[in-house]
Design a protein around this motif. Structure first.
Motif, mmCIF file in Angstrom:
data_model
loop_
_atom_site.group_PDB
_atom_site.id
_atom_site.type_symbol
_atom_site.label_atom_id
_atom_site.label_comp_id
_atom_site.label_asym_id
_atom_site.label_seq_id
_atom_site.Cartn_x
_atom_site.Cartn_y
_atom_site.Cartn_z
ATOM 1 N N LYS A 286 0.766 -1.187 0.153
ATOM 2 C CA LYS A 286 -0.123 -0.037 0.052
ATOM 3 C C LYS A 286 0.992 1.259 -0.102
ATOM 4 N N ARG A 287 1.826 1.160 0.999
ATOM 5 C CA ARG A 287 2.886 2.244 0.671
ATOM 6 C C ARG A 287 3.559 2.753 -0.341
ATOM 7 N N LEU A 288 4.200 1.599 -1.142
ATOM 8 C CA LEU A 288 4.599 1.660 -2.327
ATOM 9 C C LEU A 288 3.885 2.346 -3.438
ATOM 10 N N ARG A 289 2.545 1.696 -3.469
ATOM 11 C CA ARG A 289 1.550 2.094 -4.416
ATOM 12 C C ARG A 289 1.297 3.393 -4.246
ATOM 13 N N LEU A 290 1.076 3.972 -3.155
ATOM 14 C CA LEU A 290 0.536 5.500 -2.874
ATOM 15 C C LEU A 290 1.665 6.448 -3.211
ATOM 16 N N LEU B 142 -0.545 5.573 -7.769
ATOM 17 C CA LEU B 142 -1.421 4.793 -8.353
ATOM 18 C C LEU B 142 -2.346 4.168 -7.488
ATOM 19 N N THR B 143 -3.745 4.226 -8.100
ATOM 20 C CA THR B 143 -4.913 3.625 -7.509
ATOM 21 C C THR B 143 -4.639 2.036 -7.674
ATOM 22 N N GLN B 144 -5.445 1.301 -6.766
ATOM 23 C CA GLN B 144 -5.415 -0.436 -6.975
ATOM 24 C C GLN B 144 -5.644 -0.715 -8.405
ATOM 25 N N GLU B 145 -6.499 -0.120 -9.110
ATOM 26 C CA GLU B 145 -6.935 -0.580 -10.444
ATOM 27 C C GLU B 145 -5.907 -0.148 -11.307
ATOM 28 N N GLU B 146 -5.311 0.964 -11.088
ATOM 29 C CA GLU B 146 -3.898 1.312 -12.237
ATOM 30 C C GLU B 146 -2.854 0.297 -11.754
ATOM 31 N N LEU B 147 -2.589 0.146 -10.758
ATOM 32 C CA LEU B 147 -1.416 -0.835 -10.167
ATOM 33 C C LEU B 147 -1.771 -2.317 -10.807
ATOM 34 N N ALA B 148 -2.994 -2.676 -10.742
ATOM 35 C CA ALA B 148 -3.405 -4.179 -11.335
ATOM 36 C C ALA B 148 -3.376 -4.062 -12.846
ATOM 37 N N GLU B 149 -3.583 -2.982 -13.366
ATOM 38 C CA GLU B 149 -3.675 -3.023 -14.891
ATOM 39 C C GLU B 149 -2.128 -3.001 -15.340
ATOM 40 N N ALA B 150 -1.305 -2.090 -14.552
ATOM 41 C CA ALA B 150 0.117 -2.135 -15.003
ATOM 42 C C ALA B 150 0.945 -3.192 -14.729
ATOM 43 N N ALA B 151 0.422 -4.130 -13.856
ATOM 44 C CA ALA B 151 1.159 -5.384 -13.511
ATOM 45 C C ALA B 151 0.509 -6.818 -14.228
ATOM 46 N N GLY B 152 -0.704 -6.568 -14.857
ATOM 47 C CA GLY B 152 -1.301 -7.471 -15.566
ATOM 48 C C GLY B 152 -2.086 -8.555 -14.687
ATOM 49 N N ILE B 153 -2.600 -7.972 -13.564
ATOM 50 C CA ILE B 153 -3.277 -8.965 -12.635
ATOM 51 C C ILE B 153 -4.470 -8.590 -12.313
ATOM 52 N N SER B 154 -5.379 -9.088 -11.550
ATOM 53 C CA SER B 154 -6.732 -8.590 -11.272
ATOM 54 C C SER B 154 -6.537 -7.507 -9.994
ATOM 55 N N LEU C 157 4.600 -7.047 -9.953
ATOM 56 C CA LEU C 157 4.223 -5.946 -9.148
ATOM 57 C C LEU C 157 5.581 -4.897 -8.995
ATOM 58 N N ALA C 158 6.649 -5.557 -8.650
ATOM 59 C CA ALA C 158 7.913 -4.540 -8.572
ATOM 60 C C ALA C 158 8.083 -3.825 -9.776
ATOM 61 N N ASP C 159 7.830 -4.581 -11.191
ATOM 62 C CA ASP C 159 8.157 -4.073 -12.332
ATOM 63 C C ASP C 159 6.926 -2.675 -12.571
ATOM 64 N N ALA C 160 5.697 -2.840 -12.144
ATOM 65 C CA ALA C 160 4.713 -1.918 -12.061
ATOM 66 C C ALA C 160 5.093 -0.778 -11.154
ATOM 67 N N LEU C 161 5.543 -1.141 -9.934
ATOM 68 C CA LEU C 161 6.034 -0.176 -9.104
ATOM 69 C C LEU C 161 7.270 0.751 -9.332
ATOM 70 N N ARG C 162 7.997 0.341 -10.593
ATOM 71 C CA ARG C 162 9.171 0.675 -10.965
ATOM 72 C C ARG C 162 10.340 0.537 -9.579
ATOM 73 N N LEU C 163 10.398 -0.301 -9.228
ATOM 74 C CA LEU C 163 11.209 -0.559 -7.917
ATOM 75 C C LEU C 163 12.571 -1.118 -8.512
ATOM 76 N N SER C 164 13.578 -0.861 -7.773
ATOM 77 C CA SER C 164 14.842 -1.123 -8.177
ATOM 78 C C SER C 164 15.769 -1.442 -6.991
ATOM 79 N N GLY C 165 16.960 -1.727 -7.218
ATOM 80 C CA GLY C 165 18.251 -1.916 -6.008
ATOM 81 C C GLY C 165 17.316 -2.627 -4.890
ATOM 82 N N SER C 166 17.848 -2.273 -3.752
ATOM 83 C CA SER C 166 17.392 -2.650 -2.490
ATOM 84 C C SER C 166 16.045 -2.590 -2.033
ATOM 85 N N THR C 167 15.364 -1.534 -2.659
ATOM 86 C CA THR C 167 13.827 -1.557 -2.540
ATOM 87 C C THR C 167 13.138 -2.692 -3.116
#
Length: 783
Positions: free
Chosen positions: A14-18, A22-34, A57-67
């Motif tokens: 939730k913290r990383l999405r906010l 991104l909304t839940q719907e936008e994250l789901a669409e970017a990650a290709g899950i429901s 999910l990590a790709d959709a949130l654009r996470l990298s490195g230690s995060t």
């Protein structure tokens, strides 16, 4: 699953999405899950998830490195590590230009040793030109999978002072050579938990500094070292691998049989590189075998010989070698025969040079880590500029000089062994002092020109140029100090301080200045004053305020003695900056006002811009917001007119803070963001840390505590990288931000956000600022 701070997958997602907006719907669409899957994870219905879902999910949130590593570990129900910051990134190994020939057994043996758990240090020894570096690079390449935290390549070719070995290793490992703590301690703290390989090349010239490696191995249990050197390091636990010349062919044999021998294969390949139509035939095979045997299969000697095939047939080349028996002489029994063979090969190559090339060759050894054409024509003597260029071309054709394309200019350099040979020729010539004196003069003029340009529009190009010539300026400083040329030493160190500061070489700069200021020889008062001022500036950068004040006071006396009004104005400004760092605001303002008066009398526009910025910064916490704003705007406009990006960033920061304090945060935030961008471009990590702290202050005042906490984490990581702690002045906004965060976030949430900021790549920093940069600062009176 919770991490060390208590965060579960539900909380962290939730913290990383906010934070990503991104909304839940936008994250789901970017990650290709429901959307239901995202909702279930955030509500704790699904405390873990599959590996592929975590990666999506990590790709959709654009996470990298230690995060990213932290998120994926928690998402999969694993316990993440508790590292406090991301380990330094290993650099890429140099890519050799030619294939490695005849070293399969050596490579396999060295790899087996380094894979043994009881082996921590392997030293590849052998004479110069035998191919130690090339073999070590191949060993490292084959071991990449065995060292998950990477391989750090440390080239000591241009280092001849053992005191610089640790700094060179630190630079390769991403540990900044700055800060009040010992560099060895900072290195150990950063590398202690890593499974990495240090590949340290060309150690023979600083072998007395081998204790540096022993200390690192003792403090970092998972680190291993692969070293190349002409001699062993004589350390406990050292495993020596002697690299012998390439296996030799029999005296006679057919062409196909001879090509199975690595020395013949290497020679043939090198000849074909200079003579594309040449091939090993039955007619020349015997002569080629004789050449390889005469040169003991030494790779460098074979390569040098191959270049002579442009003018000599194999038979003529072999005959020439045979007519000079000293080329194959083994010398006294207690000397290294192969070294004599290499020396003989180099003597032979040197004797074949044109007179102009032979005159130029020794002089070029004064350069460390290469030179440009302009530098060569300034330092070397040997006829007209065209004559020098022709002579250099001969050296390149003879493989004695290598060409290196750099962004700023084409550079040329000696292989290490050849530079040492050329240096011996220079010593024998009796011209060494004259050449090194010209080299010192060139470095001094270069540094003095750069010092003036580092405050103008060409700042970045001059920083790159000084970085390319750093080994040369080190050599020049050492020569000036050891020959007790006090004036030149003071002038050179005084001109280089800003380069050291911007690049974070604070420890090194202070060491040089300490040695320079200890010289007792004659030097003009104004030149000595510049060196004292430089020492004061670097001491202040490391929060050594007592030393900074002492150095600046000495500089003030000397500038007064020299009648240097600009120098006096600069020292008054610097003393004001120290007082401000100490939190003595009234004293700081008094110094700045006195400095401004002097710079104004001199019509020194850069000095005026600088002091206006500092004065406005000191006034930002007073009630005189209108005057502070007006002063800051004048500084911004002045620095922009001068083309000084660093000064512009400094003034924009001050103006942004003043606007924020006067209730106009939305006006100030874009200015702070623009300052951060300028500092990012200049790789000014101390300034960038301050910019992020100031942006966090604005975000906290605007109510976005999450963004503020993340930015503080990123700023903390930057400060630790350069080891520059908060000063009393830095703490003003920082403490206010902390107070707001304690009210807005619970401890666990605050810690998690700061940890995410610390772990994120530096390139993510500015993406956290939800504003557009303003291209210009409006020139209007404050409201």
């Amino acid at each position: 699953m919770a991490d060390g701070s208590g965060a579960t997958l539900a909380q962290l997602l939730k913290r990383l999405r906010l934070a990503a907006g991104l909304t839940q719907e936008e994250l789901a669409e970017a990650a290709g899950i429901s959307t239901r899957s995202v909702s279930d994870m955030e509500r704790g219905v699904r405390p873990t998830t599959r590996k592929d879902t975590a990666q999506l999910l990590a790709d959709a949130l654009r996470l990298s490195g230690s995060t990213r590593e932290l998120f994926e570990a928690i998402a999969r129900g694993q316990t993440p590590g508790n590292e406090q910051d991301e380990p330094p990134k290993a650099g890429r190994l140099p890519v050799p230009p030619t294939p490695l020939i005849g070293r399969d057994d050596d490579i396999a043996s060295a790899c087996r040793r380094l894979r043994r758990p009881d082996v921590r240090l392997v030293t590849i020894t052998g004479l110069g030109g035998v191919g130690k570096t090339r073999a070590a690079l191949e060993v490292a390449r084959q071991l990449e999978a065995d060292f998950p935290d990477g391989i750090f390549f440390v080239d000591l070719a241009a280092v001849h002072d053992g005191r610089l070995v640790l700094a060179s290793i630190a630079q390769a490992a991403g540990v900044r050579d700055s800060g009040p703590d010992p560099l060895e301690q900072r290195m150990a703290e950063r590398l202690r938990s890593l499974r990495a390989l240090l590949l340290v090349d060309n150690f023979e010239q600083v072998v007395d500094a081998a204790g540096v490696l022993a200390a690192l191995l003792g403090q970092c249990p998972a680190i291993k070292c692969l070293v190349t050197s002409r001699c062993t390091l004589q350390l406990k636990g050292e495993h020596e691998h002697v690299l012998l010349p390439l296996p030799l062919p029999p005296a006679a044999g057919g062409a196909d049989d001879l090509l199975r021998f690595p020395s013949v294969e290497l020679f043939a390949q090198r000849v074909q590189a200079v003579l594309p139509g040449w091939s090993l035939t039955e007619d020349n095979a015997r002569s080629v075998a004789g050449i390889c045997r005469r040169l003991d299969g030494l790779p460098l000697a074979l390569e040098l010989a191959a270049t002579r095939m442009k003018i000599l047939s194999p038979a003529a080349l072999l005959e020439r070698l045979g007519n000079q028996p000293e080329l194959l002489s083994r010398g006294p029994r207690d000397s290294d025969g192969r070294q004599q063979t290499l020396r003989a090969t180099l003597d032979w190559s040197y004797e074949l040079l044109s007179p102009a090339a032979a005159r130029l060759f020794p002089q070029l050894s004064a350069f460390a880590d290469g030179w440009t054409l302009d530098a060569m024509t300034r330092v070397c003597r040997g006829g007209s500029e065209i004559d020098l260029l022709d002579a250099l071309a001969v050296l390149i054709d003879n493989s004695l000089v290598w060409r290196l394309d750099k962004p700023a200019a084409i550079r040329f350099l000696f292989p290490v062994t050849i530079r040492e040979y050329a240096a011996g020729k220079l010593r024998q010539s009796g011209d060494a002092d004259a050449v090194f004196a010209r080299h010192l003069t060139w470095c001094l003029e270069l540094a003095e020109t750069a010092a003036a340009e580092l405050t103008g529009a060409g700042q970045q190009s001059w920083l790159r140029l000084l970085a390319d010539e750093q080994a040369n300026t080190r050599t020049a400083l050492e020569y000036a100090i050891t020959t007790r040329q006090s004036a030149a030493a003071h002038g050179l160190a005084g001109a280089l301080w800003r380069f050291w500061e911007i690049n974070g070489h604070l420890d090194e700069g202070r060491r040089w200045l300490s040695r320079v200021l200890a010289l007792t020889g004659p030097a003009p008062a104004a030149v000595r004053a510049l060196a004292f001022k430089a020492a004061g500036n670097l001491a202040r950068d490391q929060n050594d305020f007592g030393a900074a004040i002492e150095f600046h006071n000495r500089a003030q006396v000397l500038f007064a003695e020299a009648g240097d009004g600009a120098g006096l104005a600069a020292v008054l400004n610097n003393l004001g900056a120290v007082e401000l760092d100490l939190g003595h605001r009234p004293a700081a303002i008094a110094h700045f006002e006195s400095s401004l008066e002097r710079f104004t009398e001199l019509n020194d526009q850069w000095g005026i811009a600088l002091v206006l910025s500092n004065l406005a910064h000191a006034m930002r916490t007073t009630a005189e917001y209108a005057q502070a704003e007006q002063t800051a705007r004048r500084s911004v406009l002045a620095f922009e007119a001068l083309g000084d990006a660093q000064g512009t960033a400094r003034s924009l920061t001050t103006l942004g803070l003043i606007l924020g304090r006067s209730g106009r945060i939305t006006e100030g935030l874009p200015l702070l963001a623009r300052a951060a961008d300028l500092r990012m471009q200049a790789n000014d990590r101390v300034g960038l840390a301050r910019s992020l702290e100031n942006i966090a202050w604005c975000q906290a005042k605007l109510g976005d505590a999450s963004a503020a906490a993340w930015l503080l984490g990123q700023a903390e990581s930057l400060r630790e990288t350069v080891d520059v702690p908060l000063s009393a002045d830095d703490s003003v906004e920082y403490d206010e931000t902390q107070t707001r965060l304690r009210s807005a976030l619970d401890p666990a949430e605050r810690a998690a956000l700061r940890a995410a900021g610390r772990a994120a790549p530096l390139t993510d920093a500015l993406s956290r600022v939800p504003v557009q940069f303003q291209p210009d600062v409006p020139d209007h009176e404050p409201r």
